[in-house]
Design an enzyme around this catalytic site. Sequence first.
Site, PDB file in Angstrom:
ATOM      1  N   ARG A 104     -58.203 -32.249 -23.364  1.00 44.62           N
ATOM      2  CA  ARG A 104     -59.362 -33.216 -23.805  1.00 44.62           C
ATOM      3  C   ARG A 104     -60.103 -32.334 -24.565  1.00 44.62           C
ATOM      4  O   ARG A 104     -60.701 -31.593 -24.092  1.00 44.62           O
ATOM      5  CB  ARG A 104     -59.853 -34.041 -22.914  1.00 44.62           C
ATOM      6  CG  ARG A 104     -61.092 -34.786 -23.610  1.00 44.62           C
ATOM      7  CD  ARG A 104     -61.776 -36.010 -22.649  1.00 44.62           C
ATOM      8  NE  ARG A 104     -60.796 -37.146 -23.042  1.00 44.62           N
ATOM      9  CZ  ARG A 104     -60.879 -38.415 -22.328  1.00 44.62           C
ATOM     10  NH1 ARG A 104     -62.331 -38.560 -21.906  1.00 44.62           N
ATOM     11  NH2 ARG A 104     -60.183 -39.180 -22.632  1.00 44.62           N
ATOM     12  N   HIS A 131     -56.207 -40.453 -30.115  1.00 40.07           N
ATOM     13  CA  HIS A 131     -56.073 -40.853 -28.521  1.00 40.07           C
ATOM     14  C   HIS A 131     -54.690 -41.509 -28.408  1.00 40.07           C
ATOM     15  O   HIS A 131     -54.813 -42.634 -27.802  1.00 40.07           O
ATOM     16  CB  HIS A 131     -57.222 -41.653 -28.097  1.00 40.07           C
ATOM     17  CG  HIS A 131     -57.624 -41.670 -26.566  1.00 40.07           C
ATOM     18  ND1 HIS A 131     -56.788 -41.008 -25.658  1.00 40.07           N
ATOM     19  CD2 HIS A 131     -58.642 -42.243 -26.090  1.00 40.07           C
ATOM     20  CE1 HIS A 131     -57.428 -41.034 -24.452  1.00 40.07           C
ATOM     21  NE2 HIS A 131     -58.305 -41.932 -24.740  1.00 40.07           N
ATOM     22  N   GLN A 134     -53.723 -43.225 -24.922  1.00 40.98           N
ATOM     23  CA  GLN A 134     -54.485 -44.651 -24.731  1.00 40.98           C
ATOM     24  C   GLN A 134     -53.482 -45.649 -25.428  1.00 40.98           C
ATOM     25  O   GLN A 134     -53.506 -46.603 -24.975  1.00 40.98           O
ATOM     26  CB  GLN A 134     -56.109 -44.340 -25.218  1.00 40.98           C
ATOM     27  CG  GLN A 134     -56.658 -45.655 -25.064  1.00 40.98           C
ATOM     28  CD  GLN A 134     -56.906 -46.104 -23.770  1.00 40.98           C
ATOM     29  OE1 GLN A 134     -57.458 -45.170 -23.001  1.00 40.98           O
ATOM     30  NE2 GLN A 134     -56.401 -47.462 -23.192  1.00 40.98           N
ATOM     31  N   ASP A 213     -63.945 -50.865 -28.740  1.00 44.19           N
ATOM     32  CA  ASP A 213     -64.304 -50.071 -27.962  1.00 44.19           C
ATOM     33  C   ASP A 213     -66.032 -49.665 -27.880  1.00 44.19           C
ATOM     34  O   ASP A 213     -66.753 -50.144 -29.020  1.00 44.19           O
ATOM     35  CB  ASP A 213     -63.654 -48.856 -28.608  1.00 44.19           C
ATOM     36  CG  ASP A 213     -63.716 -47.384 -27.943  1.00 44.19           C
ATOM     37  OD1 ASP A 213     -64.423 -47.451 -26.636  1.00 44.19           O
ATOM     38  OD2 ASP A 213     -63.145 -46.420 -28.297  1.00 44.19           O
ATOM     39  N   CYS A 250     -60.509 -49.777 -23.884  1.00 45.40           N
ATOM     40  CA  CYS A 250     -60.014 -48.513 -23.392  1.00 45.40           C
ATOM     41  C   CYS A 250     -60.885 -47.912 -22.067  1.00 45.40           C
ATOM     42  O   CYS A 250     -60.557 -47.162 -21.364  1.00 45.40           O
ATOM     43  CB  CYS A 250     -59.787 -47.475 -24.312  1.00 45.40           C
ATOM     44  SG  CYS A 250     -61.279 -46.842 -25.044  1.00 45.40           S
ATOM     45  N   ARG A 278     -52.456 -46.637 -18.210  1.00 45.75           N
ATOM     46  CA  ARG A 278     -52.635 -45.133 -18.476  1.00 45.75           C
ATOM     47  C   ARG A 278     -51.624 -44.204 -17.514  1.00 45.75           C
ATOM     48  O   ARG A 278     -50.827 -43.315 -18.088  1.00 45.75           O
ATOM     49  CB  ARG A 278     -53.892 -44.541 -18.294  1.00 45.75           C
ATOM     50  CG  ARG A 278     -54.947 -45.129 -19.244  1.00 45.75           C
ATOM     51  CD  ARG A 278     -54.687 -44.717 -20.903  1.00 45.75           C
ATOM     52  NE  ARG A 278     -54.745 -43.258 -21.010  1.00 45.75           N
ATOM     53  CZ  ARG A 278     -56.150 -42.364 -20.955  1.00 45.75           C
ATOM     54  NH1 ARG A 278     -56.989 -42.939 -21.216  1.00 45.75           N
ATOM     55  NH2 ARG A 278     -55.914 -41.035 -21.076  1.00 45.75           N
TER      56      ARG A 278
HETATM   57  N1   CP Z   1     -60.153 -44.317 -21.906  1.00 45.70           N
HETATM   58  C1   CP Z   1     -60.371 -43.015 -21.586  1.00 45.70           C
HETATM   59  O1   CP Z   1     -59.846 -42.241 -22.351  1.00 45.70           O
HETATM   60  O2   CP Z   1     -61.055 -43.007 -20.419  1.00 45.70           O
HETATM   61  P1   CP Z   1     -61.783 -41.614 -20.175  1.00 45.70           P
HETATM   62  O3   CP Z   1     -62.802 -41.164 -20.941  1.00 45.70           O
HETATM   63  O4   CP Z   1     -62.548 -42.073 -18.604  1.00 45.70           O
HETATM   64  O5   CP Z   1     -60.626 -40.588 -19.666  1.00 45.70           O
END
Ligand code: CP
Length: 298
Positions: A104, A131, A134, A213, A250, A278
């Site tokens: 990340r 992403h 996701q 979102d 998400c 996920r």
């Molecule tokens: N949707 C998502 O990526 O959640 P987190 O930021 O909690 O990983």
Amino acid sequence: MTSPVRHFITLKDIPPETLHAILNNAHVLKQEKFNPPQLFEGLSLAMVFDKRSTRTRMSFEVAMKQLGGHTIVMNMDEMQLGGAESIESTGHVLSRYVDAIMLRMSDQAMMEELSRHSTIPVINGMTNLSHPCQIMADLLTIEEKLGAIKGKKIAWFGDCNNVSNTFVEAAPIFDFDFIMACPEELHNKAPKGAQITADPAKAAGGADVIVTDTWVSMGQEGKSLDMFWPYQVNADLMARAKDHAIFLHCLPMHEWEEVTEEVAKSKASAIYDEAENRLHAQKAILAWCLEDTGVKIT
Ligand code: CP
């Protein structure tokens, strides 16, 4: 030249038939959730974060462990990468310890650079631009709730961000219609070729899926929300969609800005199935990335 290593960084760099196969395998692995095949025995995943996470961290960690593998988690500010060590050196070194890396990392160019110096797969756990994990979980959720994704209308409301960018990328690959309703002043942030309107009613009309979102992505705290209120997902907007329409987000939500409590807690809301998915989508992504180590879904 396409890398022979199976990185999962952008959907457009992966053959469409592979993405369809990953989605099918996600359905299969979900069916086996109480008797998970030990596909990843002896394999390790490094997970590196430069931002907060609940779902990405938990779901990758559980995915590896349920299928017999191991994980090592580090925050970027604990690593030498945040200090003197180069991306190139980090890619080479991690490749000698583990079998795959999940990152990340805000800067997608940095992630891509690291992947070029890695001899093991690099998986995008979210950048400022995209992403993909996701979106694979979202497509799994839509197929579970509504059947094949092909031909569905997915309507997006609010900001233009990494999640909407990845929906735009996924639409031609999976043959669904993706329309964004966003404030006029943000239209230049949408990717080239995106269907975008300032009219939320138009986007919601006849939609199978309503998705939003947060209006304030990580690092944007303090920004004005004034332009976003007409794009809030509420009962009136949901009523314009098809009767069977589902609501996705998400997560995490900013309660109750981009969506009302009434919608988020309604029968149409599939947000916690989406969060669970996920886990299943990422098992299938990991299995594809790790196929060279002998992993095979039968
Ligand atoms: N949707 C998502 O990526 O959640 P987190 O930021 O909690 O990983």
